[in-house]
Structures are given as structure tokens and as C-alpha cells.
Design a protein around this motif. Structure first.
Motif, PDB file in Angstrom:
ATOM      1  N   SER A 142       0.689  -1.382  -0.049  1.00  0.00           N
ATOM      2  CA  SER A 142      -0.081   0.025  -0.089  1.00  0.00           C
ATOM      3  C   SER A 142       0.980   1.374  -0.096  1.00  0.00           C
ATOM      4  CB  SER A 142      -0.761  -0.019   1.297  1.00  0.00           C
ATOM      5  OG  SER A 142      -1.809  -1.124   1.273  1.00  0.00           O
ATOM      6  N   VAL A 143       0.272   2.205  -0.803  1.00  0.00           N
ATOM      7  CA  VAL A 143       1.136   3.404  -0.976  1.00  0.00           C
ATOM      8  C   VAL A 143       0.210   4.600  -0.711  1.00  0.00           C
ATOM      9  CG1 VAL A 143       2.663   5.187  -2.268  1.00  0.00           C
ATOM     10  CG2 VAL A 143       2.815   2.648  -2.714  1.00  0.00           C
ATOM     11  N   ALA A 144       0.243   5.126   0.600  1.00  0.00           N
ATOM     12  CA  ALA A 144      -0.513   6.130   0.976  1.00  0.00           C
ATOM     13  C   ALA A 144      -0.055   7.547   0.601  1.00  0.00           C
ATOM     14  CB  ALA A 144      -0.843   6.366   2.362  1.00  0.00           C
ATOM     15  N   THR A 145      -0.687   8.273  -0.330  1.00  0.00           N
ATOM     16  CA  THR A 145      -0.356   9.638  -0.781  1.00  0.00           C
ATOM     17  C   THR A 145      -0.912  10.691   0.116  1.00  0.00           C
ATOM     18  OG1 THR A 145      -2.008   9.851  -2.276  1.00  0.00           O
ATOM     19  CG2 THR A 145       0.225   8.755  -3.167  1.00  0.00           C
ATOM     20  N   THR A 146      -0.502  11.908  -0.089  1.00  0.00           N
ATOM     21  CA  THR A 146      -0.921  13.403   0.837  1.00  0.00           C
ATOM     22  C   THR A 146      -1.514  14.158  -0.010  1.00  0.00           C
ATOM     23  OG1 THR A 146       0.824  12.720   2.363  1.00  0.00           O
ATOM     24  CG2 THR A 146      -0.232  14.952   2.479  1.00  0.00           C
ATOM     25  N   ALA A 147      -2.810  14.866   0.279  1.00  0.00           N
ATOM     26  CA  ALA A 147      -3.414  15.778  -0.449  1.00  0.00           C
ATOM     27  C   ALA A 147      -2.777  17.132  -0.156  1.00  0.00           C
ATOM     28  CB  ALA A 147      -4.763  15.926   0.134  1.00  0.00           C
TER      29      ALA A 147
END
Length: 672
Positions: free
Chosen positions: A557-562
Motif C-alpha cells: 500500500s502507498v498512501a499519498t498526501t493531499a
């Protein structure tokens, strides 16, 4: 006069010409048979193109040598020999190629398969890995995996196994035949039962559909006759229900190994079975069904175990070699080309415990020789060589003593030196072992090499992990095992879902990958992810997996940031010279205005206060515009994960120090 002579000639010659043409047109090509070995038997990877010589019988001018199913440029030499050019591109990398011969119609068909090793010469070193779990031959206890057929049953280019199961105490007790499909890396899928069964079996394409079928023959136990059946293959590793062949030898209880070949030369595979009452031949109809030739009984008191097939006298007709009991002779039955055989005139004494015979050209004279195996313990456990004279007779060769309890044998060029070798299962109850006799190429062999790898029931050869080196499959009382050459057990990472995911900042990209154990790999693998962009995190779950012969899926899983909008700006402490001068000038003008207003208009203090205020506001405005605000990254706001395409790397490691194994796999992340 001339007219009368011409008419006479026409009447006399034309019928002969017509007969010859009709005979030629009616001629049917037989199914070719290829002999061991191919010449050469192996080639080093990256070598130049070379000429491959294929020996056998049943070749015609239109016969073609095929390399992994692709036709090679072939030259017809004789009915027993072809040559073909193997291009350098076919041996660029280490591998094992399947070699067959196809003959054109009418009749014709495709020969048996021989395998060519693209491998450099090597010292022998084997690693034992299980195919089935210990003590499991998918039947009740008391049975063992006894005989093998090595072939590509599902046509995926990887070798599979068909295994027959026999009772350990009573050879007449037979369990089912099961198949297990190879993955090409030394691992196999779970076994599946074929539904049939027999003491002996063989794989061949009996109905000409390009899919391998199974022939099964077994003793009936106490009630005659023996059992024989065909299971047609579906081309995916499964088989249709057995279709039984009705023996004509109604009193025959026992049946030996079954031989497959085109015994009447009609382009359809036939079956020969030696039983307790004689020889029975079933001629193929080309659709998986058979018709019987009247049984031949050469000796009412003899039991015939037909053990190998070939053209031993070079007449283009297939012959049979049989062990005849109770005479304990080896005899050659020369074929008549119509499905019948001549009565042998010469017997060869090879020992009372002889049970298996293998045909091959051991000394390179283009004549088939025989390797005979004497089973038992002590001095009766031997390998006896008979060298062929090319006319159906043989002369005595060397005899080799081997230790252990001999129960079968197989041939191949195991060290890739261009000479045929013999591999034997020789384990005893207390000493597990496999023995190999390395060939000298002249019909003799070197001192037996004994390897501490268990094999005591059955043995066969094939390249099961596609590295160009022949391996061994062995049957034991504890299941089926592979002996892989020069093999280090390892693992791999493969895609379990899509390998590229597109997200917008603030979303999470999800992937699945598989951790796949190689043959015999049971260690723990630790996993990590790298390459994620700034303002994001990459996680592998679970972070480590214990492999026990089964593939384990893991999640990546790769969680990106807004991005967020900043509420304040950071003041730039650096002010240029022009801006500083402007500020000083505005301050000086302000003071001048104040002084002027103060000197001339002392009575107008409200106006003075207003002027001072205007000057101050002007100075403050100039100062703020000169400082220019912030860089957009401070004071409570950020730009989130930046748009772009990124390569993530998942790394798996196992072991420590110099024995650490590392595998990597790349994934793609696209941020829009």
C-alpha cells in the motif's frame, strides 16, 4: 509390323507400370521411432550453429526434425538416419529442447520425444526436493509410487509426471495413476487422479490429436485375463475414463511391460503386451481403439516380459526384446512388419534376476546396444551390457557391480560430456543412495558414483526446472522426490494483481504480490518497499512470511498526501539594495514633510497627524511589497504528494551473511 509390336509392348508393360504406380500411391508411411542418443547429446549455451544427427527407423524423404515443435532444415540420409541444422539462436541460453521427427501422410505421424540439453559440461551435484508430501502417494497406506511417465501432458512446455501406485507387498495390488503438473521451476501442482491404474503404463498419442494418452496394463491378480486400458488425454493434464482392451489370451493372468510402436507400418501406433501365455499385439485404428492380431505363443511353458522396442537388424521393421522365464534368457523377436514376430533363434544369459532392459547406441556405431539390469542384493545386483552387431544379434559387454537394492534405471547425458550415462535407484532400508555410471562413449562405463540421495523404487529423468541440466525423479516409500542438478533452493516475487496504479494526492494505491517458494524452499522471507515519493508512505503487509512449499500473497500500500492552502506567509528576511534605498528615501521624505508642516502650520495639528499617518502607511506598504511573502511551504500549509510517475521496489530477503538470498520486484505509481 511396328503397330503390332507396339500393341504387344503396351499390353505387357502397361499393367506392370500401373501396378507399380498403384503400389507407390498406396504406400503408407510408418510412425517414426527415434533412438537414444541424439548426436551430439548436448551443446554449450551461446555456441555456433551445428548439425544434429538423429538415428532411428521409419524415416522417409519428407521426414522433418523438429526442435521444440519448430521444423529444422532437415536432410534425409536413410530410413534410419536424418541430419538437421540447429541455428545458434536456438542454443543462445541454457535450456532443454524437445526433439521429434514428423513424417508426412499418408500415414506418417510424430515420433517419440528425446531431449537435448543446452548446457556446458558439469560436475554432478544433486539437491533432493519433495514432489509429494512425505508418506503420501494419494492412496491408502501400504502403497508406493512405483513407475513414472515423464511428459508434457498439458502442452505448456514444462515437464509433468504421471505416477503409478503399487502395493508394497503384492505387485498385483494396484492403486490409481495420478498426474502432477510441473511449473517449470522444479515445483508441481497438487496431484490429480487419472481414474485408471496398472502395474505398467506408457504415454503416447494413440488417436493423433496432438494430446498424450495413457496406456495401462496390469496383472489381474487371480482371475484371468490381465487388464489393459487406454485413457485418452484432454490436453490439460486430465484424461477420459478408461477404455478397456479385451485380451484374447483368456488364461493369461500376468502381463508385463507394454511396448508402443507402429508394428505394421500403417502410420498408427500399436501396442504389444507380453503375458504369461505369449505375445499379444493390438493394432491401432488411429482413433484410440484397437484390433487384435491372433496371439503368438512361442513356448507354452514360458512367460514373456517384453522390455524394449527398436529396429535391431536394420530392416526398417520394429523388433522386440523380451526376458523369457523360466529360461531366464534375453531373446530378440524380429518383426515381420505386419504386427507378427519371428521365433527367436538365440538367447542371451543375463542373470536370473534381470527385469529391465534399455536400448541405446552406447558406442557410436549406429547400432542399438542393450543395458540389462539385474535386481537383487549382493553380487546379483549388476548392470550387464550387450553390444549390438546390427543384425539382431549381440555380443557380451562389460558387467558392473553396484551396491544397494537395484529397482530400475534410466539413461541420459547427465554431465553434458556427449556420452550416455546410466542412473540407478540403489537405496536400502539403512542406506539411501542413487548411483550413476558415467559413460566413456565406447560401450563401457566408469566406476559407479554413489550419491547420498534416496531412491529405491523407481527412477526417471527430465529437466524439471528448465536450466538445461537433466534432473532425476525418484520414487521411494516416502513419496516422490526430485534430484535437481546444481540447484540452490530460492524464492521469487511475482505479480498477484496489476503492477501499475494511478491515484490523485490523498488516495492510497494498493497492489498484491506473491512470494513464491522454489523447489524445497521453506525459509522465512522479510519484505520492504522503497522508492515512494515525498509526502507518501509505502507499506508491505505482512512484513515477513514463512514459506513451506506454498505461495503466500502479500499486500503493498502507498498512501499519498493531499495538498492544503497556507494561512500565513513567512517573511523574507533578505532585502535587496534597491528596496532598502526606497525605504530610506520614503522615510526621509516623510520627515521632510513633517518638518515643513510643523514649521508653517503649527496651528493645523490635525492635518499634521493625518500626513504622518499617510507617510507611515506608505513606508509599511513599500516594506511589505519588498519582502515579498513566503515560499508556500510554511506556516500551516503544504503542496501534498507531487504529480509524477514513480517506480517502487519491493525487496525480499532471506538468510544472513554470505548465504542471504535477495529478490526484487518493481511496481509503478502514477500521481495525477
Amino acid at each position: 509390323m511396328k503397330s503390332s509390336w507396339f500393341r504387344s509392348l503396351f499390353r505387357g508393360v502397361c499393367p506392370l507400370v500401373l501396378f507399380a504406380v498403384t503400389t507407390a500411391l498406396a504406400q503408407t508411411n510408418s510412425v517414426p521411432l527415434v533412438n537414444q542418443p541424439l548426436v551430439p547429446t548436448a551443446a554449450a549455451p551461446g555456441g555456433a550453429s551445428f548439425t544434429l544427427t538423429v538415428n532411428g527407423t521409419g524415416f522417409v524423404s519428407g521426414s522433418v526434425v523438429k526442435w521444440n515443435g519448430t521444423a529444422l532444415t532437415t536432410t534425409f540420409v536413410s530410413q534410419s538416419q536424418l541430419t538437421a541444422i540447429v541455428p545458434a539462436s536456438d542454443i543462445a541460453t541454457a535450456s532443454t529442447a524437445s526433439v521429434t521427427v514428423s513424417s508426412p501422410s499418408p500415414g506418417g505421424g510424430t515420433s517419440n520425444v528425446l531431449y537435448f540439453a543446452v548446457s556446458a559440461p558439469t560436475d554432478l551435484k544433486f539437491t533432493s526436493v519433495p514432489v509429494t508430501p512425505p508418506n503420501e502417494c494419494p492412496v491408502a497406506d501400504g502403497f508406493e509410487c512405483a513407475n513414472f511417465a515423464v511428459a508434457d501432458f498439458n502442452r505448456d512446455g514444462n515437464l509433468d509426471l504421471a505416477v503409478s501406485v503399487l502395493g508394497r507387498e503384492d505387485a498385483t495390488e494396484t492403486g490409481p495413476i495420478f498426474t502432477t503438473l510441473g511449473s517449470g521451476d522444479g515445483t508441481f501442482q497438487a496431484p490429480g487422479l487419472s481414474g485408471g491404474g496398472g502395474s505398467f503404463f506408457a504415454a503416447a498419442d494413440f488417436n493423433g490429436d496432438g494430446k498424450l494418452d495413457l496406456l495401462e496394463v496390469g496383472d489381474s491378480g487371480t482371475a484371468a485375463p490381465y487388464a489393459a486400458a487406454i485413457q485418452l488425454g484432454n490436453g490439460d493434464g486430465t484424461f477420459a475414463a478408461p477404455t478397456y482392451i479385451t485380451p484374447l489370451l483368456e488364461s493369461a493372468i500376468n502381463a508385463g511391460p507394454s511396448m508402443v510402436g507402429d508394428f505394421n507400418g500403417d502410420g498408427k501406433l500399436d501396442v504389444a503386451i507380453g503375458a504369461s501365455d505369449g505375445l499379444e499385439v493390438y493394432l491401432g485404428n488411429g482413433d484410440g481403439t484397437f484390433r487384435s492380431v491372433p496371439p503368438q505363443s512361442f513356448n507354452d511353458d514360458a512367460i514373456f516380459l517384453f522390455t524394449t522396442v527398436g529396429d535391431f537388424n536394420g530392416d526398417g521393421k520394429l523388433d522386440l526384446v523380451a526376458l523369457v522365464y523360466p529360461q531366464y534368457d534375453l531373446e530378440v523377436f524380429l518383426g515381420n512388419g505386419d504386427g507378427t514376430f519371428q521365433t527367436p533363434t538365440t538367447g542371451y544369459a543375463v542373470g536370473t534376476s534381470t527385469y529391465e532392459v534399455i536400448a541405446a547406441d552406447l558406442n557410436g556405431d549406429d547400432k542399438l546396444d542393450l543395458i540389462t539390469l539385474q535386481f537383487g542384493n549382493g553380487p546379483t545386483n549388476t548392470v550387464t551390457i550387450l553390444l549390438g552387431n546390427g543384425d539382431g544379434t549381440f555380443r557380451q559387454g562389460a558387467i558392473y557391480q553396484v551396491s544397494g537394492s537395484l529397482n530400475g534405471g534410466t539413461i541420459g547425458d547427465f554431465n553434458a560430456d556427449g556420452k550416455l550415462d546410466v542412473a540407478l535407484p540403489t537405496s536400502t532400508n539403512s542406506v539411501p543412495s542413487t548411483t550413476i555410471l558415467l559413460g566413456n562413449g565406447d560401450g563401457t562405463f566408469q566406476t559407479p558414483l554413489v550419491f547420498p540421495d534416496p531412491a529405491n523404487v523407481a527412477i526417471a529423468t527430465g529437466d524439471f526446472n528448465n536450466d538445461g541440466k537433466p534432473d532425476l525423479v525418484i520414487g521411494t516409500s516416502n513419496g516422490v522426490f526430485l534430484l535437481l542438478q546444481d540447484y540452490t533452493s530460492d524464492f521469487s516475487l511475482t505479480a498477484g494483481s496489476k503492477t501499475s496504479v494511478t491515484v490523485t494526492p490523498g488516495q492510497t494505491a494498493n497492489y498484491t504480490i506473491n512470494v513464491v517458494p522454489g523447489a524445497g524452499f521453506t525459509q522465512t522471507v522479510s519484505l520492504a518497499c522503497s522508492g515512494a515519493p515525498a509526502q507518501s508512505t509505502c507499506t508491505v503487509s505482512p512484513g515477513s512470511v514463512a514459506l513451506n512449499g506454498k505461495t503466500v500473497p502479500v499486500s503493498v500500500s502507498v498512501a499519498t498526501t493531499a495538498s492544503t492552502m497556507g494561512l500565513t506567509q513567512t517573511v523574507n528576511p533578505s532585502i535587496s539594495g534597491e528596496v532598502g534605498a526606497g525605504i530610506a528615501l520614503s522615510g526621509f521624505l516623510g520627515l521632510l514633510v513633517m518638518a515643513t508642516l510643523g514649521g508653517r502650520h503649527r496651528r493645523r495639528r490635525p492635518q499634521l497627524a493625518l500626513g504622518v499617518t499617510l507617510v507611515c502607511l506608505l513606508s509599511i506598504g513599500l516594506t511589505m511589497s519588498a519582502c515579498g511573502g513566503g515560499n508556500g511551504n510554511g506556516g500551516g500549509g503544504n503542496g501534498g504528494t507531487q504529480a509524477g510517475t514513480y517506480t517502487l521496489t519491493v525487496t525480499g530477503t532471506s538468510g544472513s551473511g554470505s548465504s542471504t538470498l535477495t529478490q526484487k520486484m518493481n511496481l509503478t505509481l502514477v500521481v495525477q
